[in-house]
Scaffold this active site. Structure first.
Site, PDB file in Angstrom:
ATOM      1  CE  LYS A 188     -16.439  10.600  14.654  1.00  0.00           C
ATOM      2  NZ  LYS A 188     -14.594  11.101  15.308  1.00  0.00           N
ATOM      3  CG  ASP A 192      -5.333  12.475   7.822  1.00  0.00           C
ATOM      4  OD1 ASP A 192      -4.161  12.526   8.040  1.00  0.00           O
ATOM      5  OD2 ASP A 192      -6.819  12.674   7.659  1.00  0.00           O
ATOM      6  CG  ASP A 218     -16.344  15.515  15.033  1.00  0.00           C
ATOM      7  OD1 ASP A 218     -17.202  15.664  15.465  1.00  0.00           O
ATOM      8  OD2 ASP A 218     -15.417  14.815  14.980  1.00  0.00           O
TER       9      ASP A 218
END
Length: 179
Positions: A130, A158, A102
């Site tokens: 990402k 999750d 990320d």
């Protein structure tokens, strides 16, 4: 599709096909070598298991559990090691297997830490990249898929320990995680 998902981004067949392609790339680069594959818990566990079974060179397995989030949904930008490696990495070729990159904080810091511990080389394999949220100058060496700025779950990823076992990667509905 699970009712909390807005859409499926990558189905089970797409995931398995792409994991095999990435494993083939890694096999080509590491032919004739021996490596230590480090799975980052918990999110990478399903990807890690599928990936390492496709490797054709000798590997040892180890795991780390790290966090940069504390109790919130935004990175604290302080790396906390909850479970460290069991063995020494000195002189080893290390492959970090991560679920998602990320901001890049965790992966950049892990890579630097393993280099400082004496690893001969450190490469990274990620399931998801990402890029839109990247703050740190790190790019995975091998990556399966790029995703936009969506909250993704399934195949190990999750939200509050839910959805990890979904066989696909889906985008979670905003109404689920913005409660």
């Amino acid at each position: 599709m699970h009712g909390d998902c807005e859409k499926i981004l990558f189905d089970e067949d797409e995931i398995h096909r792409r994991v095999r392609e990435v494993a083939d790339e890694v096999n080509a680069e590491y032919a004739g070598k021996r490596a230590l594959c480090v799975g980052i818990l918990k999110g990478s566990i399903i990807f890690f298991a599928d990936f390492v079974r496709l490797l054709s060179f000798p590997v040892e397995l180890d795991f780390m559990s790290v966090s940069s989030y504390g109790g919130g949904a935004v990175s604290s930008e302080k790396l906390k090691i909850k479970k460290d490696l069991d063995g020494d990495v000195t002189g080893r070729d290390v492959i970090i297997v991560e679920d998602i990159i990320d901001s890049g904080f965790t992966l950049a810091n892990l890579k630097q830490m393993l280099i400082e511990r004496g690893a001969a080389s450190v490469k990274t394999v990620t399931l998801l990249d990402k890029k839109e949220r990247r703050k740190y100058g790190i790019t995975p060496d091998f990556n399966c898929f790029e995703v936009g700025d969506e909250f993704v779950v399934g195949y190990g990823l999750d939200f509050n320990e839910r959805y990890r076992t979904l066989p696909y990667i889906g985008a979670l509905k905003r109404s689920v995680y913005e409660k």
